[in-house]
Enzyme design. Structure first.
Site, PDB file in Angstrom:
ATOM      1  N   ARG A  66     124.205  14.993  73.003  1.00 28.60           N
ATOM      2  CA  ARG A  66     124.132  13.566  73.315  1.00 28.60           C
ATOM      3  C   ARG A  66     124.596  12.687  72.151  1.00 28.60           C
ATOM      4  O   ARG A  66     125.177  11.612  72.367  1.00 28.60           O
ATOM      5  CB  ARG A  66     122.683  13.214  73.694  1.00 28.60           C
ATOM      6  CG  ARG A  66     122.506  11.790  74.193  1.00 28.60           C
ATOM      7  CD  ARG A  66     121.091  11.600  74.705  1.00 28.60           C
ATOM      8  NE  ARG A  66     120.882  10.286  75.290  1.00 28.60           N
ATOM      9  CZ  ARG A  66     119.853   9.503  74.971  1.00 28.60           C
ATOM     10  NH1 ARG A  66     118.962   9.892  74.080  1.00 28.60           N
ATOM     11  NH2 ARG A  66     119.714   8.340  75.554  1.00 28.60           N
ATOM     12  N   HIS A  70     126.997   9.313  72.234  1.00 30.66           N
ATOM     13  CA  HIS A  70     126.574   8.000  71.737  1.00 30.66           C
ATOM     14  C   HIS A  70     127.405   7.555  70.542  1.00 30.66           C
ATOM     15  O   HIS A  70     127.461   6.371  70.231  1.00 30.66           O
ATOM     16  CB  HIS A  70     125.082   8.004  71.409  1.00 30.66           C
ATOM     17  CG  HIS A  70     124.214   7.949  72.630  1.00 30.66           C
ATOM     18  ND1 HIS A  70     122.921   7.510  72.630  1.00 30.66           N
ATOM     19  CD2 HIS A  70     124.489   8.272  73.929  1.00 30.66           C
ATOM     20  CE1 HIS A  70     122.413   7.570  73.866  1.00 30.66           C
ATOM     21  NE2 HIS A  70     123.351   8.044  74.660  1.00 30.66           N
ATOM     22  N   ASP A  71     128.055   8.495  69.875  1.00 33.79           N
ATOM     23  CA  ASP A  71     129.004   8.138  68.819  1.00 33.79           C
ATOM     24  C   ASP A  71     130.299   7.616  69.451  1.00 33.79           C
ATOM     25  O   ASP A  71     130.751   6.509  69.158  1.00 33.79           O
ATOM     26  CB  ASP A  71     129.291   9.365  67.940  1.00 33.79           C
ATOM     27  CG  ASP A  71     130.176   9.027  66.742  1.00 33.79           C
ATOM     28  OD1 ASP A  71     130.082   7.875  66.255  1.00 33.79           O
ATOM     29  OD2 ASP A  71     130.944   9.904  66.294  1.00 33.79           O
ATOM     30  N   VAL A  74     130.861   4.064  71.187  1.00 34.75           N
ATOM     31  CA  VAL A  74     130.699   2.848  70.389  1.00 34.75           C
ATOM     32  C   VAL A  74     131.803   2.803  69.328  1.00 34.75           C
ATOM     33  O   VAL A  74     131.744   3.518  68.341  1.00 34.75           O
ATOM     34  CB  VAL A  74     129.301   2.815  69.729  1.00 34.75           C
ATOM     35  CG1 VAL A  74     129.094   1.508  68.981  1.00 34.75           C
ATOM     36  CG2 VAL A  74     128.213   3.008  70.777  1.00 34.75           C
ATOM     37  N   ASN A  98     119.186   4.302  71.986  1.00 35.79           N
ATOM     38  CA  ASN A  98     118.859   5.259  70.917  1.00 35.79           C
ATOM     39  C   ASN A  98     117.415   5.213  70.430  1.00 35.79           C
ATOM     40  O   ASN A  98     116.872   6.236  69.982  1.00 35.79           O
ATOM     41  CB  ASN A  98     119.777   5.032  69.706  1.00 35.79           C
ATOM     42  CG  ASN A  98     121.215   5.453  69.984  1.00 35.79           C
ATOM     43  OD1 ASN A  98     121.463   6.290  70.855  1.00 35.79           O
ATOM     44  ND2 ASN A  98     122.162   4.870  69.267  1.00 35.79           N
ATOM     45  N   PRO A 167     126.093   3.435  78.888  1.00 32.91           N
ATOM     46  CA  PRO A 167     125.481   3.094  80.174  1.00 32.91           C
ATOM     47  C   PRO A 167     123.966   3.240  80.142  1.00 32.91           C
ATOM     48  O   PRO A 167     123.434   4.097  79.424  1.00 32.91           O
ATOM     49  CB  PRO A 167     126.078   4.116  81.151  1.00 32.91           C
ATOM     50  CG  PRO A 167     127.260   4.700  80.460  1.00 32.91           C
ATOM     51  CD  PRO A 167     127.012   4.579  78.995  1.00 32.91           C
ATOM     52  N   HIS A 197     123.327  16.533  81.711  1.00 31.79           N
ATOM     53  CA  HIS A 197     121.907  16.409  82.048  1.00 31.79           C
ATOM     54  C   HIS A 197     121.375  17.672  82.725  1.00 31.79           C
ATOM     55  O   HIS A 197     120.322  17.654  83.321  1.00 31.79           O
ATOM     56  CB  HIS A 197     121.673  15.167  82.922  1.00 31.79           C
ATOM     57  CG  HIS A 197     121.934  13.866  82.195  1.00 31.79           C
ATOM     58  ND1 HIS A 197     121.951  12.640  82.812  1.00 31.79           N
ATOM     59  CD2 HIS A 197     122.197  13.618  80.883  1.00 31.79           C
ATOM     60  CE1 HIS A 197     122.207  11.695  81.915  1.00 31.79           C
ATOM     61  NE2 HIS A 197     122.369  12.257  80.731  1.00 31.79           N
TER      62      HIS A 197
HETATM   63  C1  HEM Z   1     126.814   8.564  82.815  1.00 34.43           C
HETATM   64  C2  HEM Z   1     126.019   7.760  82.137  1.00 34.43           C
HETATM   65  C3  HEM Z   1     124.820   8.250  81.376  1.00 34.43           C
HETATM   66  C4  HEM Z   1     123.594   7.674  81.377  1.00 34.43           C
HETATM   67  C5  HEM Z   1     123.165   6.417  82.136  1.00 34.43           C
HETATM   68  C6  HEM Z   1     122.740   8.475  80.544  1.00 34.43           C
HETATM   69  C7  HEM Z   1     121.407   8.198  80.268  1.00 34.43           C
HETATM   70  C8  HEM Z   1     120.539   9.051  79.637  1.00 34.43           C
HETATM   71  C9  HEM Z   1     119.136   8.812  79.468  1.00 34.43           C
HETATM   72  C10 HEM Z   1     118.393   7.563  79.920  1.00 34.43           C
HETATM   73  C11 HEM Z   1     118.603   9.893  78.857  1.00 34.43           C
HETATM   74  C12 HEM Z   1     117.144  10.098  78.479  1.00 34.43           C
HETATM   75  C13 HEM Z   1     116.845   9.348  77.202  1.00 34.43           C
HETATM   76  C14 HEM Z   1     115.353   9.247  76.935  1.00 34.43           C
HETATM   77  O1  HEM Z   1     114.589   8.922  77.851  1.00 34.43           O
HETATM   78  O2  HEM Z   1     114.949   9.454  75.760  1.00 34.43           O
HETATM   79  C15 HEM Z   1     119.679  10.821  78.616  1.00 34.43           C
HETATM   80  C16 HEM Z   1     119.539  12.046  77.996  1.00 34.43           C
HETATM   81  C17 HEM Z   1     120.590  12.882  77.722  1.00 34.43           C
HETATM   82  N1  HEM Z   1     121.921  12.609  77.898  1.00 34.43           N
HETATM   83 FE1  HEM Z   1     122.685  11.118  79.024  1.00 34.43          FE
HETATM   84  N2  HEM Z   1     123.453   9.529  80.055  1.00 34.43           N
HETATM   85  C18 HEM Z   1     124.739   9.434  80.525  1.00 34.43           C
HETATM   86  C19 HEM Z   1     125.795  10.269  80.204  1.00 34.43           C
HETATM   87  C20 HEM Z   1     125.713  11.314  79.317  1.00 34.43           C
HETATM   88  C21 HEM Z   1     126.844  12.003  78.753  1.00 34.43           C
HETATM   89  C22 HEM Z   1     128.297  11.637  79.023  1.00 34.43           C
HETATM   90  C23 HEM Z   1     126.347  12.976  77.948  1.00 34.43           C
HETATM   91  C24 HEM Z   1     127.082  13.979  77.094  1.00 34.43           C
HETATM   92  C25 HEM Z   1     128.381  14.212  77.140  1.00 34.43           C
HETATM   93  C26 HEM Z   1     124.906  12.899  78.023  1.00 34.43           C
HETATM   94  C27 HEM Z   1     124.031  13.762  77.412  1.00 34.43           C
HETATM   95  C28 HEM Z   1     122.645  13.670  77.478  1.00 34.43           C
HETATM   96  C29 HEM Z   1     121.743  14.720  77.034  1.00 34.43           C
HETATM   97  C30 HEM Z   1     122.149  16.092  76.571  1.00 34.43           C
HETATM   98  C31 HEM Z   1     120.447  14.209  77.163  1.00 34.43           C
HETATM   99  C32 HEM Z   1     119.125  14.883  76.752  1.00 34.43           C
HETATM  100  C33 HEM Z   1     118.884  14.577  75.273  1.00 34.43           C
HETATM  101  C34 HEM Z   1     117.627  15.190  74.670  1.00 34.43           C
HETATM  102  O3  HEM Z   1     116.904  15.937  75.308  1.00 34.43           O
HETATM  103  O4  HEM Z   1     117.389  14.896  73.468  1.00 34.43           O
HETATM  104  N3  HEM Z   1     124.559  11.858  78.832  1.00 34.43           N
HETATM  105  N4  HEM Z   1     120.836  10.273  79.079  1.00 34.43           N
END
Ligand code: HEM
Ligand SMILES: *[C@@H]1O[C@H](CO)[C@@H](O)[C@H](O)[C@H]1NC(C)=O
Ligand SMILES: *[C@@H]1O[C@H](CO)[C@@H](O)[C@H](O)[C@H]1NC(C)=O
Length: 331
Positions: A66, A70-71, A74, A98, A167, A197
C-alpha cells in the site's frame, strides 16, 4: 547522394521520434537494469529484509504494498510519502488516508540502511518502495514482475495531494475512476489494482457507514450481504471501536489470490469502494467476474498495472535527489 542522405535522416527520425514520445508517455525512463553496475545487490538486500519482516508479521506484506500506491498517487512515485514533518515539510503521514493507517515505515528504514551500507547514496527511496511492493506481493503468493528503476526522491511532501488524490473508501465509482485517470490509469488498472485488497486489514471507521447509514436513510448498504454485515457490526459498533481491524479478504486474508473478486460476487466486499466494482459499472463488473474465474488473468493484469502505477511521474536525471535517509531530505 543528397537524396539518400535525406532519406537516412528521415528514417532515423522516424525510428527515434516515436519511441521517445512513447517512452515518455509510459514513463519509460525507468528500466530494470538501472542499478546493475552501481548496486548489483540491491534487489537481494530488499528481498531479504522484506522476507524477514513478512515472516515476523504476515500483514506487513499488505502494508508495504500500500505504501507504494500512496507514494505514486501523490505527485508521482518519488518517496514523498516517507518524509516526516520538518522545517517547511508537512508530512503526508498525517493525511486522511494515512493517519492511523499507513504503516511499514520502520521496514523501509531498515532496508534503506542496509542498501546505504552496500552502495552509499545510490538507490532512491522511491525505487526501494517499488521493489518492496513487488517483493511483498510475491511473498504473499502473488505474481512476479520486473521492476523498472531509476526514480529519484522528492525534496518535499504534499499533504493536500495525499488528501485529494488518493481515493476514499466512500467515493463514488466515477470519482475513483477519475482519480485513476488523472494518474494515467484506466478501468482495467482500477479493477486489477483493487485486487490488492486480497490481503491486509481495514479499520472499522473505513466502512462503518455501510453498516448503519449508507445513504442517509438510516439503512445499511443493500449491496452488502446482510449476514456478513451483522457479523461486522459486532466489532464495529455505531460509535467507538474506530480502530478495530477487519480482514479485507476474510476468506484467505494472507494469501494474494483472486478470492477478493469471489467475495465481491457474494456481496462480501468490505469497503464500499470494493463492492461498487461489481455494482456500478458494466465493464468493471465484467472484469470482476473474469478475475474471479481466472486467477492467471488477474495476476497478469495486476503485474502490468503495477508497472504502470510505478511509472507515474517519476523524478529522473538530475531532478530530486537520492536521499540518505528516507524520512528526510539531505539538506
Ligand atoms: C481503488 C481505490 C482504493 C481505495 C478507496 C482504497 C482504500 C483503502 C482503505 C480505506 C484501506 C483500509 C485503511 C484502514 O482502514 O486503515 C485500504 C487498505 C489497503 N489498500 Fe487500498 N484502496 C484503494 C486502492 C488500492 C491500491 C491501488 C492498492 C495497491 C496497489 C491498495 C492496497 C491496499 C492494501 C494492501 C491495504 C491493506 C493495508 C494494511 O493492511 O496495512 N489499495 N485501502
Ligand atoms: C465519506 O466519509 C467521510 C469520512 O468518514 C465523511 O466525512 C463523508 O461525509 C462521507 N461522504 C459521503 C458522501 O458519505
Ligand atoms: C443518517 O444520515 C443522515 C444524513 O447524514 C442523518 O440525517 C440521519 O440522522 C442519519 N440516521 C441515523 C439513523 O443515524
Amino acid at each position: 547522394m543528397a537524396k539518400s542522405l535525406h532519406y537516412l535522416i528521415l528514417l532515423s527520425l522516424l525510428a527515434i521520434v516515436p519511441s521517445c514520445f512513447c517512452e515518455k508517455s509510459q514513463g519509460g525512463y525507468l528500466y530494470p537494469q538501472f542499478y546493475d553496475h552501481s548496486c548489483p545487490k540491491v534487489e537481494d538486500i530488499v528481498w531479504s529484509v522484506v522476507a524477514k519482516a513478512v515472516a515476523k508479521e504476515p500483514r506487513m506484506a499488505a502494508s508495504l504494498l500500500r505504501l507504494h500506491f500512496h507514494d505514486c498517487f501523490v505527485k508521482g512515485c518519488d518517496g514523498g510519502v516517507l518524509l516526516d514533518s520538518s522545517g517547511s515539510i508537512i508530512s503526508e503521514k498525517r493525511s486522511n488516508p494515512n493517519r492511523n493507517s499507513a504503516r511499514g515505515f520502520e521496514v523501509i528504514d531498515e532496508i534503506k540502511a542496509a542498501v546505504e551500507k552496500a552502495c552509499p547514496e545510490t538507490v532512491s527511496c522511491a525505487d526501494i518502495l517499488a521493489i518492496t511492493a513487488r517483493d511483498a506481493t510475491l511473498l504473499a503468493g502473488g505474481p512476479n514482475w520486473e521492476v523498472p528503476l531509476g526514480r529519484r526522491d522528492s525534496l518535499d511532501a504534499s499533504l493536500s495531494g495525499s488528501n485529494y488524490n488518493i481515493p476514499a473508501p466512500n467515493n463514488t465509482f466515477q470519482t475513483i475512476l477519475t482519480k485513476f485517470k488523472l494518474k494515467g490509469l484506466d478501468l482495467v488498472d482500477l479493477v486489477a489494482l483493487s485486487g490488492s485488497h486480497t490481503i491486509g486489514d481495514a479499520r472499522c471507521t473505513s466502512f462503518r457507514q455501510r453498516l448503519y447509514n449508507q445513504s442517509g436513510n438510516g439503512q445499511p448498504d443493500n449491496t452488502l450481504n446482510q449476514a456478513y454485515a451483522a457479523e461486522l457490526r459486532t466489532r464495529c459498533p455505531q460509535s467507538g471501536g474506530d480502530q478495530n481491524l477487519f480482514k479485507l479478504d476474510y476468506v484467505t486474508p494472507f494469501k494474494f489470490d483472486n478470492s477478493y473478486y469471489k467475495n465481491l460476487l457474494a456481496y462480501k466486499g468490505l469497503l464500499s469502494s470494493d463492492q461498487i466494482l461489481l455494482t456500478k459499472n458494466q465493464d468493471s463488473m465484467k472484469l470482476v467476474k473474469q478475475y474471479a474465474e481466472n486467477n492467471e488473468l488477474f495476476f497478469q493484469h495486476f503485474a502490468q498495472s503495477m508497472v504502470k502505477m510505478g511509472n507515474i511521474a517519476p523524478l529522473t536525471g538530475s531532478r530530486g535527489e537520492i536521499r540518505r535517509i528516507c524520512r528526510r531530505v539531505n539538506h
